[in-house]
Design a protein around this motif. Structure first.
Motif, PDB file in Angstrom:
ATOM      1  N   LEU A 331       0.807  -1.216   0.000  1.00 41.01           N
ATOM      2  CA  LEU A 331       0.000   0.000   0.000  1.00 41.01           C
ATOM      3  C   LEU A 331       0.844   1.273   0.000  1.00 41.01           C
ATOM      4  CD1 LEU A 331      -2.792  -1.145   2.476  1.00 41.01           C
ATOM      5  CD2 LEU A 331      -2.947  -0.945   0.001  1.00 41.01           C
ATOM      6  N   GLY A 332       2.160   1.129  -0.001  1.00 35.51           N
ATOM      7  CA  GLY A 332       3.016   2.292  -0.208  1.00 35.51           C
ATOM      8  C   GLY A 332       3.736   2.800   1.023  1.00 35.51           C
ATOM      9  N   GLU A 333       4.707   3.673   0.775  1.00 41.62           N
ATOM     10  CA  GLU A 333       5.584   4.204   1.828  1.00 41.62           C
ATOM     11  C   GLU A 333       4.812   4.943   2.905  1.00 41.62           C
ATOM     12  OE1 GLU A 333       9.126   6.497   0.955  1.00 41.62           O
ATOM     13  OE2 GLU A 333       9.453   5.290  -0.847  1.00 41.62           O
ATOM     14  N   ASP A 334       3.903   5.807   2.500  1.00 41.14           N
ATOM     15  CA  ASP A 334       3.162   6.603   3.485  1.00 41.14           C
ATOM     16  C   ASP A 334       2.305   5.711   4.383  1.00 41.14           C
ATOM     17  OD1 ASP A 334       4.271   8.922   2.538  1.00 41.14           O
ATOM     18  OD2 ASP A 334       2.563   9.464   1.277  1.00 41.14           O
ATOM     19  N   TYR A 335       1.770   4.662   3.813  1.00 43.57           N
ATOM     20  CA  TYR A 335       0.948   3.735   4.599  1.00 43.57           C
ATOM     21  C   TYR A 335       1.826   3.005   5.621  1.00 43.57           C
ATOM     22  CZ  TYR A 335      -3.352   1.046   5.339  1.00 43.57           C
ATOM     23  OH  TYR A 335      -4.502   0.510   5.876  1.00 43.57           O
ATOM     24  N   VAL A 336       3.000   2.594   5.195  1.00 43.77           N
ATOM     25  CA  VAL A 336       3.944   1.941   6.107  1.00 43.77           C
ATOM     26  C   VAL A 336       4.349   2.893   7.226  1.00 43.77           C
ATOM     27  CG1 VAL A 336       6.282   1.020   6.307  1.00 43.77           C
ATOM     28  CG2 VAL A 336       4.798   0.262   4.439  1.00 43.77           C
ATOM     29  N   LYS A 337       4.575   4.159   6.886  1.00 46.35           N
ATOM     30  CA  LYS A 337       4.931   5.153   7.906  1.00 46.35           C
ATOM     31  C   LYS A 337       3.812   5.311   8.930  1.00 46.35           C
ATOM     32  CE  LYS A 337       8.097   7.904   5.062  1.00 46.35           C
ATOM     33  NZ  LYS A 337       8.269   9.170   4.306  1.00 46.35           N
ATOM     34  N   MET A 338       2.555   5.238   8.462  1.00 46.40           N
ATOM     35  CA  MET A 338       1.423   5.314   9.386  1.00 46.40           C
ATOM     36  C   MET A 338       1.437   4.136  10.354  1.00 46.40           C
ATOM     37  SD  MET A 338      -1.823   3.936  10.115  1.00 46.40           S
ATOM     38  CE  MET A 338      -2.175   3.008   8.615  1.00 46.40           C
ATOM     39  N   ILE A 339       1.725   2.928   9.852  1.00 47.00           N
ATOM     40  CA  ILE A 339       1.798   1.751  10.722  1.00 47.00           C
ATOM     41  C   ILE A 339       2.920   1.930  11.744  1.00 47.00           C
ATOM     42  CG2 ILE A 339       2.273  -0.727  10.808  1.00 47.00           C
ATOM     43  CD1 ILE A 339       1.011  -0.953   8.018  1.00 47.00           C
ATOM     44  N   GLU A 340       4.084   2.374  11.283  1.00 48.10           N
ATOM     45  CA  GLU A 340       5.212   2.599  12.202  1.00 48.10           C
ATOM     46  C   GLU A 340       4.851   3.639  13.253  1.00 48.10           C
ATOM     47  OE1 GLU A 340       9.001   1.598   9.271  1.00 48.10           O
ATOM     48  OE2 GLU A 340       8.186   3.638   9.325  1.00 48.10           O
ATOM     49  N   GLN A 341       4.199   4.690  12.825  1.00 50.94           N
ATOM     50  CA  GLN A 341       3.804   5.755  13.752  1.00 50.94           C
ATOM     51  C   GLN A 341       2.842   5.238  14.815  1.00 50.94           C
ATOM     52  OE1 GLN A 341       1.912   9.045  11.758  1.00 50.94           O
ATOM     53  NE2 GLN A 341       2.219  10.466  13.456  1.00 50.94           N
ATOM     54  N   SER A 342       1.939   4.360  14.418  1.00 49.97           N
ATOM     55  CA  SER A 342       0.957   3.842  15.369  1.00 49.97           C
ATOM     56  C   SER A 342       1.626   3.059  16.488  1.00 49.97           C
ATOM     57  CB  SER A 342      -0.071   2.972  14.645  1.00 49.97           C
ATOM     58  OG  SER A 342       0.490   1.757  14.200  1.00 49.97           O
ATOM     59  N   PHE A 343       2.724   2.373  16.173  1.00 50.68           N
ATOM     60  CA  PHE A 343       3.490   1.656  17.196  1.00 50.68           C
ATOM     61  C   PHE A 343       4.387   2.612  17.974  1.00 50.68           C
ATOM     62  CE2 PHE A 343       2.154  -1.970  14.745  1.00 50.68           C
ATOM     63  CZ  PHE A 343       2.188  -3.045  15.624  1.00 50.68           C
ATOM     64  N   ASP A 344       5.129   3.429  17.258  1.00 49.01           N
ATOM     65  CA  ASP A 344       6.135   4.277  17.891  1.00 49.01           C
ATOM     66  C   ASP A 344       5.519   5.324  18.811  1.00 49.01           C
ATOM     67  OD1 ASP A 344       7.895   2.812  16.406  1.00 49.01           O
ATOM     68  OD2 ASP A 344       8.241   4.366  14.881  1.00 49.01           O
TER      69      ASP A 344
END
Length: 596
Positions: A331-344
């Motif tokens: 689903l792309g870089e921005d989507y991955v960043k959202m997942i990382e942000q949700s954990f971090d």
């Protein structure tokens, strides 16, 4: 040995969500609550009775956006901590402060809708064309116009809103504060029971004695509260019926579907087609699983288990982060960043503790995080729940491109991004690991979690709702015993004669808070119909489809549910997507039969 749920204060903070992202302290929250009350009072003073000029209307809507955004932040800070610690009186007091301010503020705000609805249709259409950022908002005003009451009546209903919401609060009090579950015996051990333990662990356990004995104890407790819970639920739906009649709707169901901008045909189609055509596939599946477990019979307590497998290992929350990034990275870089942000940034509450709400949800702030509630078991079932809730998070983070007044799409579409994530996660894993044992395990998890939960559990709730509302509008008598019989009949109709569905299954209606959110349950199957089609498209042609899908999610409420689906490439005006989804489930069962 007796298992007991830990207290909230005993939980590792890294397993909890961080509501300090909303307000740094309770004191700051209270300051903003005062400011909100003043802001709403000024809004009423400045604009009530004056919404006739385009310039004034634009100024009012601009100010109203600010009010809605602050209210969202305040309400989430008030109630999210209470969702994970319901017996905490300090948190309850904070929530009560919001309730008091909100009850006064609601009618001070809601005149906006009433006054706009009184304006000439041609004038509203001009405004819509000139202020495209609010086009969906004006569409909703125009759609509601034929059902609008006199402004004084609308104001009266707005003042009574806290009372109309009380049945849902009462349901929560009964469920989380009054119900206590006895310990039960299994395999020579004494085990504790609770809503969280039963729904997140025991009900899915591959240990038959634990699964069946925990269910017997669980439903024994529910039965004691049957009549109180029924009275609470019936008071809620009678409130809905009264408003439906006041607003001139032919039925309570039509009234509830109106808010979703969905036709009765789409609602009935989901229930009728699934009851008839999905049931044979699910019966076949459950019999396969029961045989693999060596069950002597199949009771209702056995329906939600998956295949026994060596691959059924538990993983930690931290391990799930990379796991889901690998599966959803398409689903792309921005989507991955959202997942990382949700954990971090700790958007996710993984903890299992006493006093925590059951199930899972995602609550997104227009100007902030997407808070996700789980009760983490580490099993694949729970990983798919997290993928599901991250689908909601990704959706609403993207929808922020719209005005906050054109932000929330129809409930009919709301579960599409979440269920698409579940299917995408499993299909990615299936593609990457061709081991027959793993394939069988994962197909079983996909059916038992994604399709069972969304197209059986919630669909049977929808069938129950349809029957209850129909009887309500026919002025038939309803009570706890009748509600249980309706639920039992629906379940037996779906599963047929080969399963031992005991009377306790009739109590299942008591478990679902969705009954207090209108016609929500059927939308899970509607969303999964769209989600299944989208997952297939994303896999087959990611270069073209990913961008279109993310664009669709960013449209918020600017299109109807049907048009959103069409924009993504799924035409739900016909039953073809639903039938294709059911056929896909059938193909999964076919493959499982070959693998085991």
């Amino acid at each position: 040995m007796t298992s007991a749920m830990p207290k909230r204060q005993e939980i590792d903070v890294q397993l909890t969500w961080n509501t300090d992202l909303l307000f740094p302290s309770p004191e700051n929250y209270k300051e903003n609550l005062v400011a909100y009350a003043e802001q709403v009072a000024a809004f009423e003073s400045n604009f009530k009775g004056k919404l006739a000029d385009k310039g004034i209307i634009v100024a009012a809507l601009t100010e109203y956006e600010k009010i809605v955004i602050l209210d969202s932040r305040l309400s989430h800070y008030a109630f999210l901590p209470l969702e994970v610690d319901k017996m905490n009186t300090e948190l309850a007091s904070l929530a009560n402060e919001y309730d008091l301010v909100s009850a006064k503020a609601r009618p001070q705000r809601d005149f906006l809708y009433s006054e706009l609805g009184q304006l000439d249709e041609a004038f509203l259409l001009e405004l819509k064309e000139e202020q495209l950022q609010w086009a969906a908002f004006f569409d909703a005003i125009l759609r509601d116009k034929p059902h609008q009451l006199h402004p004084l009546q609308e104001e009266l209903l707005s003042n009574f809103a806290p009372t109309f919401g009380q049945p849902y609060n009462n349901y929560g009090v009964t469920k989380f504060e009054d119900m206590t579950f006895d310990n039960f015996e299994a395999n020579g051990e004494t085990l504790g029971n609770s809503y969280v333990l039963f729904e997140n662990d025991y009900e899915l356990s591959h240990d038959t004695e634990i699964r069946r004995n925990s269910a017997a104890g669980f439903y024994s407790t529910l039965k004691k509260y049957k009549n109180t819970t029924a009275a609470t639920y019936l008071s809620h739906i009678k409130n809905e019926q009264i408003e439906a009649r006041l607003r001139g709707f032919d039925s309570t169901i039509d009234f509830l579907l109106h808010s979703q901008n969905v036709s009765r045909d789409l609602f009935d189609r989901q229930i009728d087609v699934i009851m008839k055509e999905l049931a044979p596939h699910m019966r076949r599946y459950v019999k396969l699983v029961a045989k693999a477990h060596g069950l002597d019979k199949i009771t209702h307590a056995d329906l939600k288990i998956s295949l026994p497998s060596e691959y059924n290992q538990r993983i930690t929350p931290e391990e799930s982060k990379q796991f889901l990034i690998d599966c959803l990275g398409i689903l792309g870089e921005d989507y991955v960043k959202m997942i990382e942000q949700s954990f971090d940034e700790r958007w996710i509450d993984f903890a299992q503790n006493e006093g925590k709400a059951t199930g899972g949800f995602c609550a997104t702030l227009y100007d902030g995080p997407s808070y996700i509630l789980l009760s983490w078991t580490g099993l694949m079932n729970e990983v798919l729940v997290l993928a599901h809730e991250l689908g909601h998070a990704g959706h609403f983070q993207l929808a922020k491109k719209q005005s906050v007044l054109s932000y929330d799409p129809s409930l009919y579409f709301i579960e599409a991004p979440s269920t698409a994530n579940e299917v995408l996660t499993c299909n990615t894993l299936l593609k990457n690991n061709q081991d027959p044992g793993f394939q069988a395990y994962l197909i079983s998890e996909l059916i038992s979690r994604t399709y069972f939960h969304n197209m059986v559990t919630h669909l049977l709730e929808a069938a129950f709702q349809r029957e209850v509302y129909t009887r309500l509008d026919n002025e038939e008598y309803l009570n706890g015993d009748i509600l249980c019989q309706i639920k039992l009949d629906v379940i037996k109709k779906f599963w047929g004669e080969d399963f031992e569905i005991g009377d306790d299954a009739g109590l299942i209606w008591m478990r679902q808070p969705h009954y207090y959110i209108g016609l929500y349950p059927y939308t899970y199957s509607a969303g999964l119909t769209i989600g299944t089609a989208m997952a297939k498209q994303l896999e087959e042609n990611p270069e073209e489809v990913v961008e279109k899908w993310l664009e669709t999610l960013s449209l918020g409420a600017s299109l109807s549910a049907q048009d959103l689906a069409k924009h993504a490439g799924v035409d739900v005006s016909t039953d073809q997507p639903l039938k294709e989804t059911i056929a896909y489930v059938g193909s999964l069962v076919d493959k499982l039969e070959q693998l085991i």
